[in-house]
Write an enzyme that holds these catalytic residues in place. Structure first.
Site, PDB file in Angstrom:
ATOM      1  N   SER A  73       0.796  -1.235   0.000  1.00  0.00           N
ATOM      2  CA  SER A  73       0.000   0.000   0.000  1.00  0.00           C
ATOM      3  C   SER A  73       0.824   1.278   0.000  1.00  0.00           C
ATOM      4  O   SER A  73       0.256   2.373  -0.022  1.00  0.00           O
ATOM      5  CB  SER A  73      -0.968   0.004   1.198  1.00  0.00           C
ATOM      6  OG  SER A  73      -2.064  -0.826   0.929  1.00  0.00           O
ATOM      7  N   LYS A  76      -0.164   3.598  -2.712  1.00  0.00           N
ATOM      8  CA  LYS A  76      -1.199   4.637  -2.612  1.00  0.00           C
ATOM      9  C   LYS A  76      -0.605   6.030  -2.459  1.00  0.00           C
ATOM     10  O   LYS A  76      -1.298   7.029  -2.679  1.00  0.00           O
ATOM     11  CB  LYS A  76      -2.151   4.313  -1.456  1.00  0.00           C
ATOM     12  CG  LYS A  76      -2.966   3.043  -1.683  1.00  0.00           C
ATOM     13  CD  LYS A  76      -3.965   2.810  -0.563  1.00  0.00           C
ATOM     14  CE  LYS A  76      -4.822   1.569  -0.816  1.00  0.00           C
ATOM     15  NZ  LYS A  76      -4.123   0.314  -0.488  1.00  0.00           N
ATOM     16  N   SER A 133      -6.434   3.131   4.128  1.00  0.00           N
ATOM     17  CA  SER A 133      -5.728   2.478   3.013  1.00  0.00           C
ATOM     18  C   SER A 133      -6.715   1.642   2.207  1.00  0.00           C
ATOM     19  O   SER A 133      -6.471   0.474   1.882  1.00  0.00           O
ATOM     20  CB  SER A 133      -4.582   1.591   3.529  1.00  0.00           C
ATOM     21  OG  SER A 133      -3.685   1.278   2.502  1.00  0.00           O
ATOM     22  N   LYS A 235       3.087   6.752   5.184  1.00  0.00           N
ATOM     23  CA  LYS A 235       2.176   5.673   4.791  1.00  0.00           C
ATOM     24  C   LYS A 235       2.720   4.304   5.171  1.00  0.00           C
ATOM     25  O   LYS A 235       3.920   4.058   5.153  1.00  0.00           O
ATOM     26  CB  LYS A 235       1.953   5.729   3.274  1.00  0.00           C
ATOM     27  CG  LYS A 235       0.861   4.814   2.756  1.00  0.00           C
ATOM     28  CD  LYS A 235      -0.517   5.348   3.029  1.00  0.00           C
ATOM     29  CE  LYS A 235      -1.612   4.396   2.583  1.00  0.00           C
ATOM     30  NZ  LYS A 235      -1.641   3.120   3.322  1.00  0.00           N
TER      31      LYS A 235
END
Length: 419
Positions: A73, A76, A133, A235
């Site tokens: 992720s 993202k 997420s 993140k």
């Protein structure tokens, strides 16, 4: 008798066939091993890490930093970069509504549980990507911007390469498992820095610890926001193949470090490890401290301007965007003395406003005739640098910058060398 002979013949034939297959299998194994040896770029070390000091650009720590791994992720972050880019250009606003397709609704968790035909605003999408997420939201964004997720992934890869992320390839917008979706710790550090430098007004979203949507509250997966002093983004990521990944940005005493870890065994051990790397990094950076002032940090007070632009409340600022400039790269300007730079923009009007905002924030120290805009080229086009001039002594410029920083205005002291 003939039956026994036939059986013996069949047994011999089977032995020959099995031997042949065995040799073929052995050749295949050798071929695979050779292919791996001949393509080291595709070998996944899984664990990788890097720590960078943004003030100096020094790499304070690295391990397998250029080995390609699964970003999960962390992907993202690029999805969000594409959103921020369009918000800045006026192609999207935070109130823009995006439709949920059947494909988006069918994505695997983590997700918001969006339904086909439902709509979600860009602002909610940004917050959902940062905190929850949400994979379904990533596909909604991809389809809204790119038409299809495949096309959006191609756009992501192209943008990554333009940012210098040469060893990164995207195949989807979420980071869900795909054998060809690969990146490196160094590339993800580059992306983290690009978000902060190119879109400081939107970077503030990464500091959100929670997000509410349709009556439910979702917590940010980045535990460092609460556990490690100075953390303001960025993140987390996880798949079974990637392990536990994290990109983190931390500011202490005016110094910002960016750290990336791939392949943690658990979220807890990953967090402990990256905190240990950051502790060591700050200690090392302090020892190596130079006399130049630190890079100005993303200013939370500027977020309101960016959000107003995205919501369509501000016209004439579609090109607005602060570029954080390293002191080592600050250009010299004919005129002598010292100046305080408070921002760099792609158009002149917002630069003028920023310079005036700076002098107006310190009426007892600065006057309006000290506000100026310097037009220059940085290799990517024309930039307009908002500055406060009129300082003959470096100490006076630094004092002005200190007071501007206290007013939440990022600044940078630059030399205006005559000739």
């Amino acid at each position: 008798m003939f039956l026994r002979a036939d059986l013996r013949g069949m047994a011999v034939l089977r032995a020959v066939i099995n031997g042949y297959i065995g040799r073929l299998f052995g050749v295949a194994v050798v071929a695979i091993a050779m292919a791996v040896c001949l393509n080291p770029a595709e070998v996944h070390a899984k664990y990788a890490s890097i720590v960078i000091d943004l003030e100096t650009g020094r790499v304070l720590h690295e391990k397998n930093a250029d080995t390609r791994n699964y970003p999960a992720s962390l992907t993202k972050m690029m999805t969000l970069y594409m959103v921020f880019e369009r918000l800045e250009r006026g192609k999207l606003t935070l109130n823009t509504k995006m439709k949920v397709s059947a494909r988006a609704a069918g994505m695997a968790p983590s997700k918001l549980g969006l339904r086909k035909g439902q709509h979600i605003t860009v602002k909610d999408a940004v917050l959902a990507l940062v905190t929850k997420s949400a994979n379904d939201v990533a596909v909604v964004v991809a389809e809204h911007i790119g038409g299809t997720e495949i096309e959006f992934a191609r756009m992501m890869t192209d943008k990554a390469h333009k940012l210098g992320m040469s060893r990164t390839t995207f195949r989807n917008a979420s980071g869900l498992p795909n054998a060809k979706q690969l990146s490196t710790a160094r590339d993800m550090a580059r992306l983290s820095v690009a978000i902060m430098r190119n879109y400081p007004g939107y970077y503030g979203y990464f500091s959100k610890t929670s997000f509410s949507f349709n009556g439910r509250k979702y917590k940010n997966h980045n535990n460092l926001l609460k556990r490690y002093s100075g953390t303001d983004g960025i993140k987390t990521g996880y798949t079974q193949a990637s392990g536990f990944n994290l990109a983190a940005s931390v500011v202490r005493n005016g110094r910002r470090l960016v750290a990336v870890v791939f392949g943690g065994k658990t979220a807890r051990s990953r967090d402990r490890h990256i905190m240990a790397l950051l502790d060591k990094g700050f200690s090392q950076a302090t020892r190596m401290a130079s006399v130049t002032p630190p890079i100005p940090e993303p200013n939370p007070s500027r977020q309101g301007i960016s959000i107003a632009m995205a919501e369509g409340k501000v016209s004439d600022t579609a090109d607005m965007g602060i570029s954080l400039v390293s002191p080592a790269r600050a250009e010299t300007v004919v005129d002598g003395g010292w100046a305080v730079q408070v921002g760099a923009f792609r158009s002149e009007s917002p630069a003028e406003r920023m310079a005036l905002e700076a002098v107006n924030s310190l009426p007892g120290l600065l006057t309006r005739d000290q506000a100026t805009v310097v037009k220059s080229s940085n290799g990517k086009g024309i930039m307009f640098r908002a500055r406060v001039i009129g300082f003959t002594q470096e100490s006076d410029a630094r004092e002005a910058c200190r007071q501007l920083s206290a007013k939440k205005t990022p600044c940078l002291v630059v030399r205006r060398d005559a000739g």
